[in-house]
Motif scaffolding. Sequence first.
Motif, mmCIF file in Angstrom:
data_model
loop_
_atom_site.group_PDB
_atom_site.id
_atom_site.type_symbol
_atom_site.label_atom_id
_atom_site.label_comp_id
_atom_site.label_asym_id
_atom_site.label_seq_id
_atom_site.Cartn_x
_atom_site.Cartn_y
_atom_site.Cartn_z
ATOM 1 N N GLY A 1 0.834 -1.140 0.060
ATOM 2 C CA GLY A 1 0.142 0.144 -0.115
ATOM 3 C C GLY A 1 1.040 1.295 0.015
ATOM 4 O O GLY A 1 0.607 2.190 -0.674
ATOM 5 N N LEU A 2 1.908 1.156 0.794
ATOM 6 C CA LEU A 2 2.894 2.341 0.602
ATOM 7 C C LEU A 2 3.421 2.467 -0.505
ATOM 8 O O LEU A 2 3.463 3.700 -0.982
ATOM 9 C CB LEU A 2 4.040 2.143 1.889
ATOM 10 N N VAL A 3 4.134 1.428 -1.224
ATOM 11 C CA VAL A 3 4.298 1.390 -2.549
ATOM 12 C C VAL A 3 3.505 2.089 -3.553
ATOM 13 O O VAL A 3 3.840 3.040 -4.330
ATOM 14 C CB VAL A 3 4.937 0.282 -2.973
ATOM 15 N N ARG A 4 2.170 1.681 -3.559
ATOM 16 C CA ARG A 4 1.263 2.246 -4.377
ATOM 17 C C ARG A 4 1.047 3.538 -4.244
ATOM 18 O O ARG A 4 0.819 4.423 -5.137
ATOM 19 C CB ARG A 4 -0.020 1.239 -4.366
ATOM 20 N N PHE B 1 0.426 8.998 0.539
ATOM 21 C CA PHE B 1 1.503 8.222 0.936
ATOM 22 C C PHE B 1 1.908 8.941 2.340
ATOM 23 O O PHE B 1 2.339 7.868 3.173
ATOM 24 C CB PHE B 1 2.667 8.435 -0.037
ATOM 25 N N VAL B 2 1.598 10.267 2.364
ATOM 26 C CA VAL B 2 2.054 10.705 3.946
ATOM 27 C C VAL B 2 1.156 10.225 4.784
ATOM 28 O O VAL B 2 1.500 9.848 6.031
ATOM 29 C CB VAL B 2 2.285 12.237 3.670
ATOM 30 N N GLN B 3 -0.194 10.302 4.475
ATOM 31 C CA GLN B 3 -1.250 9.627 5.443
ATOM 32 C C GLN B 3 -0.833 8.205 5.744
ATOM 33 O O GLN B 3 -1.078 7.749 7.106
ATOM 34 C CB GLN B 3 -2.352 10.096 5.034
ATOM 35 N N THR B 4 -0.683 7.571 4.747
ATOM 36 C CA THR B 4 -0.266 6.075 4.913
ATOM 37 C C THR B 4 0.992 5.804 5.953
ATOM 38 O O THR B 4 0.804 5.019 6.838
ATOM 39 C CB THR B 4 0.042 5.336 3.820
ATOM 40 N N LEU B 5 1.857 6.575 5.845
ATOM 41 C CA LEU B 5 2.985 6.693 6.768
ATOM 42 C C LEU B 5 2.453 7.119 8.181
ATOM 43 O O LEU B 5 2.879 6.593 9.145
ATOM 44 C CB LEU B 5 4.156 7.765 6.412
ATOM 45 N N ARG B 6 1.664 8.069 8.188
ATOM 46 C CA ARG B 6 1.026 8.566 9.643
ATOM 47 C C ARG B 6 0.459 7.421 10.336
ATOM 48 O O ARG B 6 0.179 6.936 11.432
ATOM 49 C CB ARG B 6 0.254 9.667 9.198
ATOM 50 N N ALA B 7 -0.350 6.766 9.429
ATOM 51 C CA ALA B 7 -1.243 5.513 9.965
ATOM 52 C C ALA B 7 -0.383 4.498 10.444
ATOM 53 O O ALA B 7 -0.571 3.764 11.519
ATOM 54 C CB ALA B 7 -2.125 4.958 8.952
ATOM 55 N N TRP B 8 0.775 4.227 9.621
ATOM 56 C CA TRP B 8 1.745 3.295 10.180
ATOM 57 C C TRP B 8 2.429 3.661 11.650
ATOM 58 O O TRP B 8 2.425 2.841 12.634
ATOM 59 C CB TRP B 8 2.785 3.006 9.245
ATOM 60 N N ALA B 9 2.643 4.679 11.799
ATOM 61 C CA ALA B 9 3.311 5.425 12.812
ATOM 62 C C ALA B 9 2.142 5.204 13.954
ATOM 63 O O ALA B 9 2.487 4.872 15.048
ATOM 64 C CB ALA B 9 3.767 6.826 12.731
ATOM 65 N N TRP B 10 0.964 5.590 13.797
ATOM 66 C CA TRP B 10 -0.073 5.708 14.618
ATOM 67 C C TRP B 10 -0.215 4.079 15.314
ATOM 68 O O TRP B 10 -0.235 3.558 16.550
ATOM 69 C CB TRP B 10 -1.481 5.970 14.370
ATOM 70 N N VAL B 11 -0.341 3.155 14.245
ATOM 71 C CA VAL B 11 -0.698 1.701 14.885
ATOM 72 C C VAL B 11 0.522 0.943 15.559
ATOM 73 O O VAL B 11 0.435 0.595 16.559
ATOM 74 C CB VAL B 11 -0.936 0.695 13.657
#
Length: 302
Positions: free
Chosen positions: A263-266, A275-285
């Motif tokens: 998902g990050l790659v896509r 992409f930035v929001q996906t990184l934020r989501a990963w950090a939150w989890v």
Amino acid sequence: MKSHTPRVSVVILSHDRPGLLPRALDSVLAQTYANLEVIVVDNRSRSSEEIARVVAARPGVRLISNRENLGFTGGMNRGIEAAAGDYVYCTNDDVVVERDCVERLVEYAERHPEAGLLTGIMYDDDRRTILCAGGEFHLKAVYRRTFYGNGERDTGQFNEPFRATCVDGAMTFAPLRLMRALKGFREDFFIYVDSIELSARVLKLGYQIVVVPRARAYVHNAPHVFTSEGIAFHKIKNLFAFYLLHARARVLPEFFLRYGVLGLVRALRSNRKIFVQTLRAWAWVIARAPVLLRERRQWTRP
């Protein structure tokens, strides 16, 4: 024969849509079921003063004014905490209920104590097609969630009450004691995936989730107040958290590879903001993982 008429606390969540609230509120006040407590919970916005005036013009309606926007989950939970009924019915300021909606839900709930969550059929107010007649979810390596009847004309395909595995949060009816025992919706979810996660907990306690087709509501297709980036953040983080809480351990590696890494790659290739929001989501989890894993043990069957 029961002499007690159950009291139903109707919680209407409102946020920055004062033009929609009167119609939703008046549909609740016009219910054929008389023993109602009506609570409007306002998540703070630029329209909060106008929303307070709408509520004040309707005697007997209680207003809870939050000092900030607590999201769907926090807002609903403030209403659930304040409720005094035997049952609670959760809905939104963009939902109009048919006059006998609450009555139909109470009738079923009183006859079927094994039902933990009830819902009805939600329609698109403009198209008059079905939006949701309950649904189902599957926590496999590929996440699946289906709302029954979505996009269909109502041709009588849903006649009798039937079982489902999830509800929509904007049409959720339950015994108040159950919602209190569950502590309502997960507040850290804020918005999205919240009602499905609640459904998972209800099922794990051994209760049924039932759709009562004669209970009907209509949803106004109003613009969303969140940006696409904000929506992406909450959807991604909540889906990851949902899997950590409730999915079987064997599906987690493939799921996180598919929705996390790939998902990050896509997102990097197609939309830098997502992409930035996906990184934020990963950090939150990652930050919340210890808490989520402790809670997982509570909800994982032996």
